[in-house]
Design a protein around this motif. Sequence first.
Motif, short mmCIF file in Angstrom:
data_model
loop_
_atom_site.label_atom_id
_atom_site.label_comp_id
_atom_site.label_asym_id
_atom_site.label_seq_id
_atom_site.Cartn_x
_atom_site.Cartn_y
_atom_site.Cartn_z
N MET A 154 -1.46 26.86 2.73
CA MET A 154 -2.22 26.97 1.79
C MET A 154 -1.66 26.62 0.43
SD MET A 154 -4.25 30.46 3.17
CE MET A 154 -5.58 30.51 4.42
N ASN A 155 -0.51 27.16 0.11
CA ASN A 155 -0.08 27.15 -1.35
C ASN A 155 0.35 25.47 -1.69
OD1 ASN A 155 -0.05 29.61 -2.61
ND2 ASN A 155 1.25 30.42 -1.02
N ILE A 171 0.33 30.56 5.07
CA ILE A 171 0.23 30.84 3.48
C ILE A 171 0.95 29.59 2.94
CG2 ILE A 171 1.10 32.31 1.69
CD1 ILE A 171 -0.02 34.76 3.57
N VAL A 208 -5.99 20.92 -3.72
CA VAL A 208 -7.13 20.94 -2.37
C VAL A 208 -7.77 22.26 -2.52
CG1 VAL A 208 -7.13 20.69 0.03
CG2 VAL A 208 -6.11 19.21 -1.31
N SER A 228 -2.64 23.88 -2.37
CA SER A 228 -2.98 24.45 -3.81
C SER A 228 -2.27 23.44 -4.86
CB SER A 228 -2.68 25.93 -4.15
OG SER A 228 -3.10 26.31 -5.04
N GLU A 229 -1.08 23.25 -4.43
CA GLU A 229 -0.17 22.35 -5.46
C GLU A 229 -0.89 20.84 -5.53
OE1 GLU A 229 3.88 22.71 -4.48
OE2 GLU A 229 3.76 24.92 -4.20
#
Lengths: 555, 555
Positions: free
Chosen positions: A347-348, A344, A355, A351-352
């Motif tokens: 993933m974050n 996770i 992507v 996200s930043e």
Amino acid sequence: MSSERLIYLPLGGAGEIGMNCYVYGYGKPGKERLIVVDLGVTFPDMDGTPGVDLILPDISWLRENSDRIDAVFITHAHEDHVGAVGHLFEQLGVRIHARAFTARIARGKLAEYGISDDAVQVASAWPETVQAGPFSVGFLPISHSIPESSALVIDTPAGRVIHSGDFKLDTTPLVGEPWDPVLWGEVSKGGVKALICDSTNVFSPQPGRSEASIGDNIEKLIAGAPNMVVATTFASNVARVKTLAEAGARAGRSICLMGRAMRRMIEASIETGVLDSFPKVVQSEDATAIPRENLMLIVTGSQGERRAASAQLARGKYHGITLKEGDLFLFSSKTIPGNEKGVIRIMNQFSEQGVDVVDDHGGDYHVSGHANRPDLETLQDVVNPQIVVPMHGEHRHLREHVKLSEGNGRQGILAVNGMMIDLTGNAPKVAEYIETGRTYLDGSVQIGALDGIVRDRIRMALNGHVVVTLILDEEDEPLGEPWCEIMGLAEVGRSDTGLSDVLEADLSQFLGRAKAKTLTDDERLEKEIKAIVRKSCQNEIGKKPEVTVVVSRLM
Amino acid sequence: MSSERLIYLPLGGAGEIGMNCYVYGYGKPGKERLIVVDLGVTFPDMDGTPGVDLILPDISWLRENSDRIDAVFITHAHEDHVGAVGHLFEQLGVRIHARAFTARIARGKLAEYGISDDAVQVASAWPETVQAGPFSVGFLPISHSIPESSALVIDTPAGRVIHSGDFKLDTTPLVGEPWDPVLWGEVSKGGVKALICDSTNVFSPQPGRSEASIGDNIEKLIAGAPNMVVATTFASNVARVKTLAEAGARAGRSICLMGRAMRRMIEASIETGVLDSFPKVVQSEDATAIPRENLMLIVTGSQGERRAASAQLARGKYHGITLKEGDLFLFSSKTIPGNEKGVIRIMNQFSEQGVDVVDDHGGDYHVSGHANRPDLETLQDVVNPQIVVPMHGEHRHLREHVKLSEGNGRQGILAVNGMMIDLTGNAPKVAEYIETGRTYLDGSVQIGALDGIVRDRIRMALNGHVVVTLILDEEDEPLGEPWCEIMGLAEVGRSDTGLSDVLEADLSQFLGRAKAKTLTDDERLEKEIKAIVRKSCQNEIGKKPEVTVVVSRLM
């Protein structure tokens, strides 16, 4: 009835998923000749094993009986089956047998310890067999997610045993031999005493799906992606790496493999000839020259491992490549319990960066490499064993697998690590309990899980550490003040004064009043100092730290 | 255009799930009057925060501007919204507003710090409002999983803002007010400037299901169980505790609540009148007298917490009750990422006891308390806000929620903790970045996440700790030998000699050769000793430990 017996003894993998290590023996009780199946590892975590490098099976019992061991067999080249060969080979001192690809991976691990290739003998597949003491052992091909995965057909004077290894029933597995019920039926038709069987997916109610079922989905996903595509899976999931690479190639992408473990695995596959038609790959130094929309990276780190390629890309850069807004990152994998936070985190971070992250999407982009519940039943039907002994599972998996077998009218027995099972008679029974646990590779040293070393590290992590040094002169009187160093504790507590000052003041007061019988007795002195430090810390900051006291006496 | 502005500043909960803390302000830039919404906590773990007791929002910015704060509002009584009120109240020094049930829970937390009930003012539901500086704030009921959950209607000179709090759209929630689209439509019809909205389940594609949808499944499960039934859920999920208790009662079981947090929550619910018709419960001391097949325990510890009732039952006994072969244990809950290993540990312990463990079974025995993706769209349709600002989510949730809103033609803005957003104009914009992080409650002390204290503990856990003590005499010559204490390291390494002996020998050798300019310089001496210890440890055991050097000089 002969006084000789056939035994099965799991030392790893029965009561956990990972760290597989099983022993079979035949002979008079206590004098059985032994073979070892698999020498795998499992991975440490901050919760229970901070700072540990790898977790190995505890082979004390094998070491004590090393003169009785005839051979080691490795079913396939996943880390939880082969990862410990380098670390444990010299303690066992017998030859390792494996098929060519597995042998190549095992030899790489032995080479790190300076052990020659001779230690591993390459075995051919069934119907060829290897003789080892009273055992004749054949490598019976079965589908999994890595080349040349094999079950073992173990013939003994007490009958035939089949050790499944890790497997799924896949007739189109992409790499490795397909599941062949006819061959398995033939092998089994003379009667199988016991099936020792993978339990990983016993709770998955649907039949497993083939590796071939996800290629098209992945191709579509890639074809629809406007920018760079990155996909991750286990480095050792050779089948998936191939699925990903072929899907990418079909979608018109240049493929670049990143991460040492993955490149090594694919090289070994190609060199041993078990991976044909793998798409041409570009080297990472050439990848940056390729337009982003034409490139696909396949990278290590599907479990969020901090040093793997995925995590490095998530943090910013890997081999000159940086991800950007609109790139796509695919987890073609399942997160292993315990790794969620690491995955996770990545993933974050993606996200930043803007992507888009895609996970297995309910199975569209990932299938398991293990047999599901109905597949386990199918295998039992084909093999028709007298006894089922579940392995490769946590306690709940083993228990469920026993229930499943008994529900289908077979004999099952729940055997966890250290439980020696006598398979000789009509019904399996527990013969003995062997003391066993886990061994930690800690730096370059192997330590026992119960040695207290890691426990002390955990305590320091939870409680902090105070070190008190005190010098006593020739008359056993304190020379100067006691000195406190604190590590991992708040510097200022309730009384708004430095914590070490408070502790030093409290200890000085105590020493000022201490009687000779305390000051002359190291043990008593240490005990009292520890108690004072703990109590003062509790008052000041609400924590009771670990305390080390060093008393120096001038003489 | 007025020079006054309306700002939104998340200090917790935007970039994570948990630890909610949001600030709204209105006034001239830098002089806005402020209100705080929620003071929640999040929970530590061994990975990143070993030994920490609780994680609180970093309210340094609020402390520096405490004269500008008019009030605190708490949306509901879950720990991640109310858990920090006791720890932070005195630093803020303003009154807390909450509905009756939430107020009762908040007062309990304040009482632990000796703060009187007056600190919390009980608010009525909308249409009543609370005036706080330029703000008028109303508690607008919305369904969740705990009584009196509310969104906040925040009226400001720049328009109406709705802060959703945690919510789902449940017309039959069992506790708390049902979702009322008519009421919400009326509140919104004058125009809503911004909807600040829960993002937890933005990745869940199906509409959420009602709490009322699982009661029958659970009743059937219990009715079919031959022996004792135990169910666990979050202690603060009052709705679920009620669902479980009613299902058990309908199945003819006596209900016993176990675990302090759960009993306290239900007592508070009953006393404040928000929980009617809860089945009669038996006390744990009377439970053992009830035949096992007539008993149902509802217990704390759905996340595998080591001290909770579930974990204690898994280890053997809790309040005189031991589970047995054939008992049933139901997890009526979802495992929060990071808690998997703890939950699985319990499942395996139950498996060893022969207890059958049932999880949420794909939703049969659990529904989420948060709005899924289509529900978020429904809320947006009803409220029709000019701007959507996602909150209560990790970065990936916030980003997805912005995309969802923009896809539906609304303005969205991604704001993470510390990002002050100006909501005054037609388009939201970032006004400022506030330095913020996390605060750790460590024992009784609050420390900053970046203070290095926890970092030192992690280092000791990973690397072990060596303490070197050395005495120098009046001429700066070593008095006796240096002394090494090791903690958390293998005692014997490569050279088959005690590690501390090896270190002491290496240090003695170094000291024997050391020049006066080293021996007279504490800093240099310490640096060289550390380097030697690290190098020797690397040679001996393959690890570089943390080193503390204590040099005592006689004078």
